[in-house]
Write an enzyme that holds these catalytic residues in place. Sequence first.
Site, PDB file in Angstrom:
ATOM      1  CG  ASN A   9     -41.128 -37.346  -4.290  1.00 17.36           C
ATOM      2  OD1 ASN A   9     -40.553 -38.670  -4.183  1.00 17.36           O
ATOM      3  ND2 ASN A   9     -41.664 -36.878  -4.877  1.00 17.36           N
ATOM      4  CE  LYS A  11     -42.286 -37.233  -8.151  1.00 17.44           C
ATOM      5  NZ  LYS A  11     -42.354 -36.867  -9.428  1.00 17.44           N
ATOM      6  CG  HIS A  97     -45.072 -34.761  -4.738  1.00 16.85           C
ATOM      7  ND1 HIS A  97     -45.607 -35.106  -6.057  1.00 16.85           N
ATOM      8  CD2 HIS A  97     -44.021 -34.295  -4.932  1.00 16.85           C
ATOM      9  CE1 HIS A  97     -44.798 -35.331  -6.873  1.00 16.85           C
ATOM     10  NE2 HIS A  97     -43.665 -34.715  -5.801  1.00 16.85           N
ATOM     11  CD  GLU A  99     -45.656 -36.982  -8.758  1.00 11.62           C
ATOM     12  OE1 GLU A  99     -45.558 -38.171  -8.033  1.00 11.62           O
ATOM     13  OE2 GLU A  99     -45.224 -36.868 -10.214  1.00 11.62           O
ATOM     14  CD  GLU A 170     -42.119 -31.198  -5.551  1.00 18.40           C
ATOM     15  OE1 GLU A 170     -40.977 -31.129  -6.643  1.00 18.40           O
ATOM     16  OE2 GLU A 170     -43.528 -31.650  -5.884  1.00 18.40           O
ATOM     17  N   GLY A 176     -41.864 -34.162 -13.843  1.00 20.64           N
ATOM     18  CA  GLY A 176     -42.046 -35.007 -15.039  1.00 20.64           C
ATOM     19  C   GLY A 176     -42.707 -34.719 -16.151  1.00 20.64           C
ATOM     20  CB  SER A 216     -38.039 -30.751 -15.068  1.00 17.85           C
ATOM     21  OG  SER A 216     -38.802 -31.690 -15.425  1.00 17.85           O
TER      22      SER A 216
HETATM   23  P1  PGA Z   1     -39.205 -34.623 -11.006  1.00 13.85           P
HETATM   24  O1  PGA Z   1     -40.289 -34.201 -10.305  1.00 13.85           O
HETATM   25  O2  PGA Z   1     -37.623 -33.854 -10.604  1.00 13.85           O
HETATM   26  O3  PGA Z   1     -39.444 -35.542 -11.864  1.00 13.85           O
HETATM   27  O4  PGA Z   1     -40.238 -33.337 -11.962  1.00 13.85           O
HETATM   28  C1  PGA Z   1     -39.997 -33.912  -8.652  1.00 13.85           C
HETATM   29  C2  PGA Z   1     -41.001 -34.126  -7.776  1.00 13.85           C
HETATM   30  O5  PGA Z   1     -42.395 -34.410  -8.122  1.00 13.85           O
HETATM   31  O6  PGA Z   1     -40.612 -33.739  -6.672  1.00 13.85           O
END
Ligand code: PGA
Length: 262
Positions: A9, A11, A97, A99, A170, A176, A216
Amino acid sequence: MRTPFIAGNWKMQLQRAAIAEFCRALRAFAADKARPAARLGIFPPFVYVQEVVEALAGSGVAVGGQTCHPAEQGAFTGEVSARMLRDVGASHVIVGHSERRQQAGETDADVRARLDAALAAGLDVIACLGETLPERKDGRTFAVVDRQLDALVSGLPGETLATRVTFAYEPVWAIGTGVTATPAQAQEVHAHLRARLAERCGAGVAARVLLQYGGSVKPDNVAELIECQDVDGALVGGASLQFSSFEAIARLGRAVAHGSNR
Ligand code: PGA
């Protein structure tokens, strides 16, 4: 056996030159017969979806959007429909997601509407769910993921879930942040989700549904996560931006024989 699904992903990151280079390398990797048999997917920003679809055509790598609007079309400035993603060749879309849930205020019902629109448009879906740190600290992890999962699966045919929907657990506190759930923490929630799916949709369906872990994921922790019985792949953010680390994750996300045939 559930074949692991490793998805990147991106982003709101990467631009054309870097994307072209990434796709060239990914194409070659995907064509390597000796590589592990994980399913691969890339989720670029909307404006690059078509370019990535074209760059990866015939490679077997899934390409999709990071969200979609629930309506087929209309006066929705700045939005992109599932049909449009399909029209430019995408095969998948991510919905729910954290976010989007946090920054765009998407509710469980909003996420479900996007899931329905995606399926209706012919897209397969990665549907995300997960608890925040305060929710985990309050002992509400299972209650939160149950609420999110129920909203996603209610009334959907089991066959659709088993063949067209991947759930990505997640934990928001791991996204992140560099803090990864331990394999035990991930497995605990994944086993819970699979049991909940069995209650809601039957054990046969639950055994076939893919459950990715996200938060992560890196080359140095993916193997131990994927070893977990109910972890069927990874949704990778930061570590999917460099081809070298995405490739390392894809190599380590080897085909572990989990569950029954999908
Ligand atoms: P990350 O993001 O691997 O940077 O923690 C995962 C995600 O948001 O799908």
